[in-house]
Design an enzyme around this catalytic site. Structure first.
Site, PDB file in Angstrom:
ATOM      1  N   GLN A 115       6.903 -16.071  26.008  1.00 22.09           N
ATOM      2  CA  GLN A 115       6.471 -17.332  26.626  1.00 22.09           C
ATOM      3  C   GLN A 115       5.112 -17.191  27.303  1.00 22.09           C
ATOM      4  O   GLN A 115       4.324 -18.145  27.312  1.00 22.09           O
ATOM      5  CB  GLN A 115       7.542 -17.763  27.643  1.00 22.09           C
ATOM      6  CG  GLN A 115       7.516 -19.235  27.990  1.00 22.09           C
ATOM      7  CD  GLN A 115       8.264 -20.102  26.995  1.00 22.09           C
ATOM      8  OE1 GLN A 115       9.358 -19.766  26.573  1.00 22.09           O
ATOM      9  NE2 GLN A 115       7.679 -21.216  26.606  1.00 22.09           N
ATOM     10  N   LYS A 118       2.578 -17.602  24.472  1.00 24.83           N
ATOM     11  CA  LYS A 118       2.719 -18.946  23.903  1.00 24.83           C
ATOM     12  C   LYS A 118       2.081 -19.978  24.829  1.00 24.83           C
ATOM     13  O   LYS A 118       1.291 -20.829  24.401  1.00 24.83           O
ATOM     14  CB  LYS A 118       4.213 -19.258  23.733  1.00 24.83           C
ATOM     15  CG  LYS A 118       4.503 -20.574  23.063  1.00 24.83           C
ATOM     16  CD  LYS A 118       5.954 -21.013  23.236  1.00 24.83           C
ATOM     17  CE  LYS A 118       6.960 -19.989  22.778  1.00 24.83           C
ATOM     18  NZ  LYS A 118       8.306 -20.591  22.558  1.00 24.83           N
ATOM     19  N   LYS A 130      11.451 -17.395  31.846  1.00 23.08           N
ATOM     20  CA  LYS A 130      12.594 -17.806  31.026  1.00 23.08           C
ATOM     21  C   LYS A 130      13.868 -17.537  31.796  1.00 23.08           C
ATOM     22  O   LYS A 130      13.891 -16.657  32.653  1.00 23.08           O
ATOM     23  CB  LYS A 130      12.619 -17.001  29.720  1.00 23.08           C
ATOM     24  CG  LYS A 130      13.362 -17.671  28.600  1.00 23.08           C
ATOM     25  CD  LYS A 130      12.473 -18.623  27.857  1.00 23.08           C
ATOM     26  CE  LYS A 130      13.230 -19.419  26.827  1.00 23.08           C
ATOM     27  NZ  LYS A 130      12.305 -20.155  25.951  1.00 23.08           N
ATOM     28  N   ASP A 170      16.503 -24.807  26.186  1.00 21.25           N
ATOM     29  CA  ASP A 170      16.382 -23.864  25.063  1.00 21.25           C
ATOM     30  C   ASP A 170      17.734 -23.979  24.360  1.00 21.25           C
ATOM     31  O   ASP A 170      18.416 -25.010  24.525  1.00 21.25           O
ATOM     32  CB  ASP A 170      16.089 -22.448  25.592  1.00 21.25           C
ATOM     33  CG  ASP A 170      15.616 -21.485  24.502  1.00 21.25           C
ATOM     34  OD1 ASP A 170      14.423 -21.470  24.204  1.00 21.25           O
ATOM     35  OD2 ASP A 170      16.446 -20.745  23.934  1.00 21.25           O
TER      36      ASP A 170
HETATM   37  N1  GLU Z   1      12.449 -23.237  25.294  1.00 19.10           N
HETATM   38  C1  GLU Z   1      11.229 -23.756  24.734  1.00 19.10           C
HETATM   39  C2  GLU Z   1      10.358 -22.616  24.267  1.00 19.10           C
HETATM   40  O1  GLU Z   1      10.859 -21.652  23.754  1.00 19.10           O
HETATM   41  C3  GLU Z   1      10.546 -24.752  25.648  1.00 19.10           C
HETATM   42  C4  GLU Z   1      10.225 -24.279  27.025  1.00 19.10           C
HETATM   43  C5  GLU Z   1       9.709 -25.364  27.958  1.00 19.10           C
HETATM   44  O2  GLU Z   1       9.538 -26.495  27.547  1.00 19.10           O
HETATM   45  O3  GLU Z   1       9.449 -25.007  29.110  1.00 19.10           O
HETATM   46  O4  GLU Z   1       9.148 -22.661  24.300  1.00 19.10           O
END
Ligand code: GLU
Length: 449
Positions: A115, A118, A130, A170
Site C-alpha cells: 500500500q 501504491k 492496512k 478490502d
Molecule cells: N483495500 C483497497 C486496496 O487494496 C483500498 C484501500 C483504500 O481505499 O483505502 O488498495
C-alpha cells in the site's frame, strides 16, 4: 541469498527475514520490491547511507488487539485484529481492512507494505497502512457482523483520525461493515468525522464511483497497456478471477470498452459463459443475495460451472486476477502464455506468484502489477477524503474522469520509469521504482524519523 538481489540489498532482505519470522507473504512482497531497486541504489547512494530502505521495511507502528463478540445464540467468540501503520511520509496512513480467516500479521504487513508504494504512485497525499481480522463474515447474520464491528472499533478508534489513519474496505469489508464501523466511531468520539473512513454509503459521506473504482481503474490501466502496444480492448476476450467488488466492476468496464468477459470465479468454482458474463445476474447473486456462483447456471443454463475449476486454463487475450494473493502460479502462467495471452494485470493484491511473474516477463507478456493496476480504488478513497474535507458532493462523472486521469498518469509514470532505469516495458520495475522514489525523497527530507 536470493539470486536476484545484489549484496547490499540481500543483507537488507536477510534482516527482514530475521526480524519477521514466519511472515511468508510479507517476505514475498519485500523481495519483489528489493529485486527491482538495484539501479536506484547506485544512482542515489544517499538513500543507502541513510538507511531509507531499511526504514521503509519496518512499520512505523503495529497494533494487535483482541475482539470479543457474541453471536446470535449468546455464545462468546474471540478474534484477533490488526492495524499496521506502515508509513506516513506522504500523508495519513491509508489502506483497507480485511476480514478473512486467513488473516494474520504476515498478510496485513504484506498488504501494508504494498500500500505504501501504491498510494505513492496514485500521486495522492496518503501514506500506507492496512488492517484486518481473522473474523469470517461468511454465514454470519447482519447483527453478528454489527456486534463484531462495534467491538473492533471500540479499540481501533483511538488510533484513527482523518489526519492520522483512514481505513476502508478490502476482502470481507464492504459498505455494510464500513457503516457499522463508522457508526461506532461516531458514537464513541461524538464527532461526525467523515474523512476517518472511506467507502462510506452514498447517503452519509460516500463518493459516487468509489464502489466501481478499483475495477474501473484496473481496466483503464489495461487500456493504457494495450495502447502502448498500439492495440485496444475492443474485441478482446477477457478472463477475470473472483466475483467480488473488484471483479464485478472490472467486468463492467471491460464490457463497456468493447471486450467480452467469458469467465469469473469464486472460492468454490468457476463459471465459463462463452456468450459473455451476464453482469446483472452476477450482481444480483453476489451483491444482493450473497450466494455462490454455482447459482448462475440456474438462469444461464448454457454456461458451464465447474467446482474447483481451473480459471487460468480458459483461453483469453487479457487475464485479470481479481481474487486474492498467490492465486495464479507458474503452471497457470505457462497455460496462459500457451493460450496466447497478451496482457495480464492484477486487480487483487499480489495474486501472481513470483514464478508466474517471471514466466510472463520471459515470454514478453505485458504484466501490470497490483500496486499500479489496482490503485484506482485507494485513489478514489483519497478523492472521497477531498470531497468530505470540502463538505461537498461530487457527481459520478466528475469522480470517474478524475479516476481515469489518475490511471493514465500512473501508467505513464510506471512506463517511463521502467524506461529510464533500463527495463523498458517492465511495469514491475517501473512501478516499484517510481513509488519508492517518491516515498524515499519525502522520508529523506524529513530527517531521521
Ligand atoms: N483495500 C483497497 C486496496 O487494496 C483500498 C484501500 C483504500 O481505499 O483505502 O488498495
Amino acid at each position: 541469498m536470493s539470486a536476484r538481489l545484489d549484496e547490499k540489498l540481500d543483507l537488507i532482505y536477510r534482516d527482514v527475514l530475521h526480524r519477521n519470522p514466519g511472515e511468508e507473504e510479507f517476505h514475498q512482497a519485500v523481495q519483489e520490491v528489493l529485486e527491482t531497486l538495484g539501479p536506484v541504489m547506485s544512482k542515489y547512494p544517499e538513500f543507502v547511507d541513510r538507511k531509507v530502505i531499511q526504514r521503509i521495511c519496518e512499520p512505523e507502528r503495529q497494533i494487535i488487539f483482541r475482539v470479543p463478540w457474541q453471536d446470535d445464540n449468546g455464545e462468546f467468540h474471540i478474534n484477533r485484529a490488526f492495524r499496521v501503520e506502515f508509513n506516513s511520509a506522504l500523508g495519513p496512513y491509508k489502506g483497507g481492512m480485511r476480514f478473512h480467516p486467513s488473516v494474520y500479521l504476515g498478510i496485513i504487513k504484506f498488504l501494508g507494505f504494498e500500500q505504501i508504494f501504491k498510494n505513492a504512485l496514485s500521486n495522492m497525499p496518503i501514506g500506507g497502512g492496512k488492517g484486518g481480522s481473522d473474523f469470517d463474515p461468511k454465514g454470519k447474520s447482519d447483527d453478528e457482523v454489527m456486534r463484531f464491528c462495534q467491538s473492533l472499533m471500540t479499540e481501533l478508534y483511538r488510533h484513527l483520525g482523518e489526519n492520522t489513519d483512514v481505513p476502508a474496505g478490502d476482502i470481507g469489508v464492504g459498505k455494510r461493515e464500513i457503516g457499522y464501523l463508522f457508526g461506532q466511531y461516531k458514537r464513541i468520539t461524538n464527532r461526525y468525522e467523515s474523512g476517518v473512513l472511506t467507502g462510506k454509503g452514498l447517503d452519509w459521506g460516500g463518493i459516487l464511483a468509489r464502489n466501481e473504482a478499483t475495477g474501473y481503474g484496473l481496466v483503464y490501466f489495461v487500456d493504457e497497456m494495450l495502447k502502448a502496444k498500439k492495440d485496444s480492448l475492443d474485441g478482446k476476450t477477457v478472463v477475470v478471477s473472483g466475483s467480488g467488488n473488484v471483479a464485478i466492476y472490472a467486468i463492467e468496464k471491460a464490457t463497456q470498452l468493447g471486450a467480452k468477459v467469458i469467465a469469473c470465479s469464486d472460492s468454490s468454482g468457476v463459471i465459463v459463459d462463452e456468450e459473455g458474463i451476464d453482469l446483472d445476474l452476477l450482481k444480483q447473486l453476489k451483491e444482493v443475495e450473497r450466494r455462490r456462483l454455482s447459482a448462475y447456471t440456474d438462469t444461464r443454463t448454457h454456461a458451464k460451472y465447474s467446482e474447483n475449476g481451473d480459471i487460468w486454463s480458459v483461453a483469453c487475450d487479457v487475464a485479470l486476477p481479481c481474487a486474492t494473493q498467490n492465486e495464479l502460479n507458474g503452471k497457470d502462467a505457462k497455460k496462459l502464455v500457451e493460450n496466447g495471452v497478451v496482457v495480464v494485470a492484477e486487480g487483487a493484491n499480489m495474486p501472481t506468484t513470483p514464478e508466474a511473474a517471471r514466466i510472463f516477463a520471459e515470454a514478453g507478456i505485458a504484466f501490470g502489477p497490483g500496486k499500479a493496476a489496482n490503485a484506482g480504488g485507494v485513489a478514489t478513497s483519497a478523492l472521497e477524503m477531498q470531497q468530505n474535507a470540502s463538505r461537498d458532493c461530487w457527481t459520478f462523472e466528475h469522480t470517474e474522469s478524475r479516476l481515469h486521469q489518475i490511471m493514465v498518469d500512473i501508467h505513464k509514470s510506471a512506463f517511463e520509469t521502467a524506461d529510464e532505469f533500463g527495463s523498458p516495458g517492465n511495469y514491475v520495475v517501473g512501478a516499484n521504482i517510481a513509488g519508492f522514489l517518491k516515498v524515499a525523497r519525502a522520508m529523506d527530507a524529513m530527517g531521521l524519523v
